[in-house]
Write an enzyme that holds these catalytic residues in place. Structure first.
Site, PDB file in Angstrom:
ATOM      1  N   HIS A  82      56.237  42.831  39.445  1.00 27.70           N
ATOM      2  CA  HIS A  82      57.054  43.861  39.470  1.00 27.70           C
ATOM      3  C   HIS A  82      57.870  45.133  38.449  1.00 27.70           C
ATOM      4  O   HIS A  82      57.203  45.622  37.145  1.00 27.70           O
ATOM      5  CB  HIS A  82      58.741  42.760  38.763  1.00 27.70           C
ATOM      6  CG  HIS A  82      60.247  43.410  39.624  1.00 27.70           C
ATOM      7  ND1 HIS A  82      61.150  43.456  38.240  1.00 27.70           N
ATOM      8  CD2 HIS A  82      60.979  44.000  40.229  1.00 27.70           C
ATOM      9  CE1 HIS A  82      62.565  44.313  39.296  1.00 27.70           C
ATOM     10  NE2 HIS A  82      62.340  44.645  39.979  1.00 27.70           N
ATOM     11  N   HIS A  83      58.062  45.946  39.184  1.00 26.61           N
ATOM     12  CA  HIS A  83      57.949  47.351  38.686  1.00 26.61           C
ATOM     13  C   HIS A  83      59.570  47.723  39.346  1.00 26.61           C
ATOM     14  O   HIS A  83      59.372  48.606  39.871  1.00 26.61           O
ATOM     15  CB  HIS A  83      57.054  48.458  39.466  1.00 26.61           C
ATOM     16  CG  HIS A  83      55.678  48.257  38.736  1.00 26.61           C
ATOM     17  ND1 HIS A  83      54.572  49.027  39.504  1.00 26.61           N
ATOM     18  CD2 HIS A  83      55.257  47.602  38.551  1.00 26.61           C
ATOM     19  CE1 HIS A  83      53.182  47.920  39.151  1.00 26.61           C
ATOM     20  NE2 HIS A  83      53.436  47.689  38.063  1.00 26.61           N
ATOM     21  N   GLU A  84      60.287  47.607  37.667  1.00 27.39           N
ATOM     22  CA  GLU A  84      61.794  48.385  38.294  1.00 27.39           C
ATOM     23  C   GLU A  84      61.664  49.685  37.522  1.00 27.39           C
ATOM     24  O   GLU A  84      61.073  50.242  35.988  1.00 27.39           O
ATOM     25  CB  GLU A  84      62.621  47.821  37.561  1.00 27.39           C
ATOM     26  CG  GLU A  84      63.672  48.301  37.258  1.00 27.39           C
ATOM     27  CD  GLU A  84      64.558  48.706  38.923  1.00 27.39           C
ATOM     28  OE1 GLU A  84      64.626  48.033  39.779  1.00 27.39           O
ATOM     29  OE2 GLU A  84      65.091  49.559  39.163  1.00 27.39           O
ATOM     30  N   HIS A 142      62.575  48.064  47.220  1.00 26.97           N
ATOM     31  CA  HIS A 142      63.676  48.103  47.022  1.00 26.97           C
ATOM     32  C   HIS A 142      64.362  49.464  46.859  1.00 26.97           C
ATOM     33  O   HIS A 142      63.665  50.002  45.431  1.00 26.97           O
ATOM     34  CB  HIS A 142      64.139  46.762  46.113  1.00 26.97           C
ATOM     35  CG  HIS A 142      64.179  45.224  46.287  1.00 26.97           C
ATOM     36  ND1 HIS A 142      65.019  44.763  45.690  1.00 26.97           N
ATOM     37  CD2 HIS A 142      63.765  44.472  47.444  1.00 26.97           C
ATOM     38  CE1 HIS A 142      64.488  42.875  46.430  1.00 26.97           C
ATOM     39  NE2 HIS A 142      63.425  42.930  47.200  1.00 26.97           N
ATOM     40  N   PRO A 177      67.964  53.054  61.351  1.00 28.86           N
ATOM     41  CA  PRO A 177      68.674  53.152  62.655  1.00 28.86           C
ATOM     42  C   PRO A 177      70.456  53.198  62.877  1.00 28.86           C
ATOM     43  O   PRO A 177      70.843  52.425  62.299  1.00 28.86           O
ATOM     44  CB  PRO A 177      67.733  51.680  63.468  1.00 28.86           C
ATOM     45  CG  PRO A 177      67.260  51.856  62.181  1.00 28.86           C
ATOM     46  CD  PRO A 177      67.355  52.032  60.970  1.00 28.86           C
ATOM     47  N   GLU A 187      72.285  50.044  50.825  1.00 31.58           N
ATOM     48  CA  GLU A 187      72.738  49.188  50.765  1.00 31.58           C
ATOM     49  C   GLU A 187      74.668  49.192  51.650  1.00 31.58           C
ATOM     50  O   GLU A 187      74.858  48.914  50.340  1.00 31.58           O
ATOM     51  CB  GLU A 187      72.584  48.615  49.064  1.00 31.58           C
ATOM     52  CG  GLU A 187      70.991  48.703  49.308  1.00 31.58           C
ATOM     53  CD  GLU A 187      70.981  47.689  48.373  1.00 31.58           C
ATOM     54  OE1 GLU A 187      71.541  47.736  46.653  1.00 31.58           O
ATOM     55  OE2 GLU A 187      69.491  47.676  47.871  1.00 31.58           O
ATOM     56  N   GLU A 223      64.081  45.676  50.512  1.00 32.98           N
ATOM     57  CA  GLU A 223      64.772  45.404  51.186  1.00 32.98           C
ATOM     58  C   GLU A 223      65.570  46.689  52.236  1.00 32.98           C
ATOM     59  O   GLU A 223      65.411  46.984  52.789  1.00 32.98           O
ATOM     60  CB  GLU A 223      65.945  45.798  49.667  1.00 32.98           C
ATOM     61  CG  GLU A 223      66.895  45.231  49.649  1.00 32.98           C
ATOM     62  CD  GLU A 223      67.475  44.331  48.181  1.00 32.98           C
ATOM     63  OE1 GLU A 223      67.322  45.644  47.810  1.00 32.98           O
ATOM     64  OE2 GLU A 223      68.401  43.878  48.367  1.00 32.98           O
ATOM     65  N   GLU A 225      71.754  39.233  47.044  1.00 31.34           N
ATOM     66  CA  GLU A 225      72.277  39.121  46.129  1.00 31.34           C
ATOM     67  C   GLU A 225      73.532  39.975  45.440  1.00 31.34           C
ATOM     68  O   GLU A 225      74.309  39.538  45.463  1.00 31.34           O
ATOM     69  CB  GLU A 225      71.176  40.540  45.140  1.00 31.34           C
ATOM     70  CG  GLU A 225      71.009  41.842  45.802  1.00 31.34           C
ATOM     71  CD  GLU A 225      70.694  42.179  46.520  1.00 31.34           C
ATOM     72  OE1 GLU A 225      69.999  41.785  47.250  1.00 31.34           O
ATOM     73  OE2 GLU A 225      70.378  43.194  47.216  1.00 31.34           O
TER      74      GLU A 225
END
Lengths: 702, 702
Positions: A409-411, A484, A201, A184, A503, A509
């Protein structure tokens, strides 16, 4: 060095499925160690130098693309796997396969290449054998290493890879610096000599106006590769991600093993890089027999409102209720406990989203913040216990009644040990509750940790294994995965098509809260040529309320509204979010494009593009074509031929564009929608304002 | 003759609520027989001529609007009610009332007028008394006749009305010829001297550039009035519709009675005619105590597909099943009987419409062709028995589950006797099945008939009574009514607000099948100034597939798509249909306007207009304004000031317009949608192509 190939010989060889040169000859000179792509344009030349070091060169026609570069590894226990080799066998194969994906940018993928397999052995008593497999595709070249089962190689550790990519001259590079825990990052455009390192890449334009991108394919049980520019020269060296920050070891394995493919996509236009199918072709075929439960989907979610700080992930008043039974929790909740009005993932709010989303062709609803863990500092999550104000049974039924499904959702907060302990239960829980998709997350800047607190790198072998295990457990439970902060895509979606998207990019965000002002206008004109060459991006486009002054006056999205629409075509993903809040879409005609745009395609063509400047992409679904055009901070007028449309057909083009009034600073939400009839022979003028865009739906008329 | 009023005296009189001049004086000269509107601009002057004939004149300021014109009737039995009168009393009232409608063009209506009541008696033994009530409004004048209870007048028949409207000079007239059974006629624009007769409202522009419209209000138990231009002069005479074709009698009644109001709307701009509230103000207040079940609604319907001949009203295979019980019919249907694949109102098709409509903010679904009668030549309908392929219970529940309701349909085929026999049962059936609205229809060119085959005129007293009875029975059963081929609107909606809307105009359906080529481009620029002055029009706008070559290649809609959108604002109705098929809306961004546009308004302003040329109307709902602009066969550019918007507020304008590519003949569906910020001080350029339009949604930003 240039080799003039005898074309006739080449074709003959290509036609034979496998021509094995069995031999004991000691010199490479007796083997034909070059291989060319089916169209003859890309050519790989292998050779061993006087030290027995394997090297390769790559040409496109007469033009050198990669100059003589080393190949190999340094293993632990002072085992050298980069020199002292001799070539003992050469095998040539023609790969010619058409396969149908469960979903994708194309209705069919054509996997067509010429393959050269070189068997190298070392001299001496503890000599090792290593195979090098080269593939020449029309859209690039790839190679991998194989360590066959052999007496002298059992378990081993890889400390370094010495593989080089020696580019020619000083190409322009689009890159983000190598980072072992995150992709990110901002992209940069510099000369290669000014690029110290890169995540892949990484993409280049050479002095010969060739477009190259270096990456890898089929990363399944290995360290991620980054590129190091040691001497600020034109030589990039593979720099593998260590398993953990305190370890020199990159990979632990036993023979036999195959490394991921190292890939160099080669194209004469920037757009052809996007059209390339090589990365995904280099992966193994689909391992999931029944794929009926895997399907692309558009979705909305309880998500952006937390990024805007309108709501929160955590229910700060639920902590005391976690260890009660489900019924006891429900009773306590009815009695007024566990209520946190700012907690977004509550039953009532989720229903509101479903009410809206189901009216607008959305199939999935992501729910973040549904389970315990957020309230204790986003850690030690409980993957099978919803907050008391989130009624899982009621909501999955409500979604089904509205022809939708929840995306779970698995955070993990980086607690991979905690996650792995619950992994089977967590996916079984979703399976039993009718939640057929999950977004997994690994937010933790300094890298994930196991249950003992031992830290690993996000992109090291230990975590690559973890991500793969999650995918397999998900597949067993018929759950689709969007990841993510996981490992970059390397085409594994071919093998596990339940790996929908990920992601691994600075997504939307950042525009909500990034202290550096969010993503720059050029960002989305770079990522299709870098990150997206690996695979689908869950970028979460579609913000209409671009400045959200009522929530975060210091932040905004640096695009026009029309550009947000265009991203649905420019950025490929089988799951695309309509990321904004329902109230920001309600009654806005531009939302019709998001409603219409498919997430699965029969064909993809990049019509015009310059990396970092603009992209114009067209994709086909059944009879209709969709076009997305975006520009960086410069406004642009492009003339685009519609010759991709069917011969003899008329289309009703619905054109969503920046308008005269559109202004990035003062009026980014201004747009216009035009409706006109067009056909193949038409030329369309595409005018885009600064950081603007254009989205077009070409409806084929009967 | 001009009278110079003493203004001070006038104002004093106005302020007194009622000033009665009780007297026995024989001459009109002793009374003040003039009355002026509250703003002083419109003035009525009454006088008796030497034959005791009541006459009136109307002025606007110094300008004569109606020159001296007779007033009165010829009764049966040689009773003359038009001469030999003397004035015996004059009463003046001030009407000043603000009332809140259940629904309407305005949040409030202001009923403000000066009223003059003249008591006239005849001389001699059989002398009759007649009262004349004049009202002077700022937006026009009105008068009615009252026949009080009296010894010499019990039951009576009216054979003719002699009331005249003597216009000044030879005004331009917009009119359709007088017809006793239909208002579904083309409008014409001629000089008044070339207009032989007219249905009302008939509208005029005088040599002084005043706009006048002659109509009537509160037509509840009387013959409809038409206008006859006997001598091709400027004198129009009231020509009442006979009760039946074979009768000279127009009205049968007993004293006391009040006639409908004869009205002349007066305005200095064409638009002010539309803004006028006089017609509805002249009606009695709401008689329905609980109005909670009455609400405006947008709707779709099983309707256009029959007009296109894609489907049929009749189920041609159901005839044998009509007299079976409901359960027997269901069983027979399951066994394969009563299936007609072309029959549109079948359960499956209705559900499809509900699925689509409920996603797009539609509340009502009209179902035509649901009941027996169509299959026997559209006659002798059965209003309580659905066809076997139409499951009323299942569908009303399905609609409710989708937050919608069915709009029932009572086609009578003109068999009013048959309808009246079933009337109570028919409405009870809808009430019990949860159908809260009905479209009634009286298709029969030659006029309706009773059960003995006796024919009546659609617009005669017998049928006016019938339509009122239907309204009352509907109200009793809490059913809202939309009428087709019924009596023209005269503001009765104030009294019975369940009378939502009606057709009584050449509607959209003529574009589907009319042998004369459908409605001309100018049609909708005339009807707002003629038919719509009476009340809401169920015009059924919103056709997107304007040429429908696959169904009726010889017909088409003669507008652009943007003009179809604008009609939702230009044409007022508390029920507005999205008339086209779901598949023609699916995925079209322009449909967003139809989704958004309200059907109830807080304010209405006509911004610019010329009758027969163009109309620009703005209407407000809560914070938002909507604008509709349409043009005739000429393309136009108008500059429209946005000074109707709130001071200091910013609006996001979503502008749906013709585009550069729009072409009435070759590309009528081309349009564009622009989105831009505007405020009160802005001037908007409104460009419309030939038979084009523009629709704008001004969203107030917070």
């Amino acid at each position: 060095m240039k080799i003039i190939r005898n074309l006739t010989t080449f074709i003959t060889l290509s036609l034979s499925l496998a021509v094995l040169f069995s031999c004991n000859k000691e010199s490479v000179k007796n083997f034909d160690t070059t291989v060319s792509s089916p169209d003859g344009k890309n050519r790989i030349e292998f050779s061993l130098n006087s030290d027995g070091e394997p090297t390769y060169q790559v040409f496109r026609g007469d033009v050198a693309v990669i100059e003589s570069s080393k190949l190999g590894f340094e293993f632990g226990d002072s085992i050298d796997m980069s020199s002292n080799f001799e070539l003992v066998a050469v095998e040539e194969n023609s790969i010619d396969e058409i396969w149908t994906p469960v979903w994708g940018e194309y209705a069919e993928f054509t996997n067509k290449a010429e393959e050269l397999i070189l068997t190298l052995t070392q001299k001496g008593a503890i000599a090792k054998e290593m195979k090098l497999v080269f593939r020449a595709y029309d859209d690039g070249i790839a190679f991998r290493f194989e360590f066959p089962e052999q007496a002298n190689l059992k378990e081993f550790e890889i400390l370094d890879e010495v593989t080089e990519f020696r580019l020619v001259g000083d190409p322009t590079a689009w890159w983000q610096k190598a980072q072992f825990d995150s992709y990110e990052l901002r992209y940069q455009e510099t000369k290669l000599s000014e690029m110290p390192s890169a995540n892949t890449p990484a993409t280049f334009r050479t002095q010969d106006s060739l477009y190259l991108s270096i990456h890898e394919a089929a990363l399944t049980d290995f360290a991620g590769m980054t590129l190091l520019n040691k001497d600020s020269s034109n030589v990039l060296v593979s720099q593998l991600v260590p398993i953990s920050p305190d370890s020199p070891v990159k990979v632990k394995h036993a023979a036999p093993m195959k490394t991921p493919w190292r890939t160099v996509q080669i194209a004469e236009t920037a757009g052809a890089l996007i059209e390339s199918q090589m990365i995904v072709n280099l992966n193994e075929p689909n391992k999931i027999e029944d794929t009926s439960w895997i399907h692309p989907a558009k979705y909305m979610g309880i998500w952006w409102e937390m990024h805007l700080n309108k709501g929160t992930w955590e229910n700060k008043n639920a902590a005391d209720l976690e260890h009660l039974s489900l019924q006891e929790q429900k009773d306590a909740f009815k009695a007024g406990k566990g209520i946190d009005k700012k907690h977004a993932a509550n039953t009532e709010n989720v229903k509101k989203y479903i009410d809206f989303a189901s009216k607008h062709e959305m199939k999935g609803l992501l729910v973040e913040g549904w389970n315990y863990g957020w309230e204790r500092g986003w850690k030690n999550f409980n993957f099978t216990t919803p907050y008391p104000d989130f009624d899982m049974q009621e909501l999955t039924k409500y979604a089904q009644d509205h022809d939708m499904f929840l995306i779970g959702h698995h955070e993990t907060g980086g607690d991979v040990g905690v996650y792995e302990d619950q992994l089977e239960d967590a996916f079984k829980y979703y399976n039993e509750n009718g939640v057929p998709a999950v977004k997994t997350g690994y937010v933790r800047g300094e890298g994930p940790v196991d249950i003992h607190g031992k830290a690993y790198h996000h992109h090291g072998q230990r975590m690559v294994q973890h991500y793969r295990r999650v995918l397999e457990v998900a597949a067993k439970n018929k759950v689709m995965v969007v990841g993510h902060e996981i490992i970059k895509p390397t085409g594994v979606r071919r093998t596990y098509p339940n790996m929908l998207s990920r992601e691994c990019v600075r997504g939307q965000e950042y525009n909500a809260w990034d202290a550096q002002g969010g993503n720059k206008p050029w960002h989305t004109t770079v990522i299709p040529f870098t990150r997206m060459l690996g695979g689908p991006i869950d970028f979460t486009p579609g913000i209409f309320n671009l400045t959200f002054d009522e929530y975060r006056p210091d932040n905004r999205v640096h695009t026009t509204l029309a550009k947000q629409l265009a991203l649905y075509v420019v950025i490929y993903s089988p799951v695309q979010m309509a990321a904004d809040l329902p109230e920001h879409y309600e009654g806005n005609p531009a939302f019709q494009f998001i409603e219409n745009v498919p997430v699965n395609w029969d064909d993809t063509k990049v019509l015009d593009a310059e990396i970092g400047n603009y992209v114009v992409t067209a994709r086909k679904n059944r009879n209709d074509w969709y076009l997305g055009a975006i520009t960086d901070e410069e406004k642009r007028s492009l003339e685009i031929s519609l010759d991709f449309l069917d011969e003899g057909a008329t289309y009703e083009a619905v054109i969503y564009s920046d308008s005269e009034k559109t202004d990035l600073e003062n009026n980014p939400t201004a747009y216009e929608i035009r409706n006109q009839k067009v056909s193949k022979s038409d030329i369309l003028n595409i005018d885009m304002k600064e950081s603007g865009g254009q989205a077009i739906h070409f409806k084929k008329l009967k």
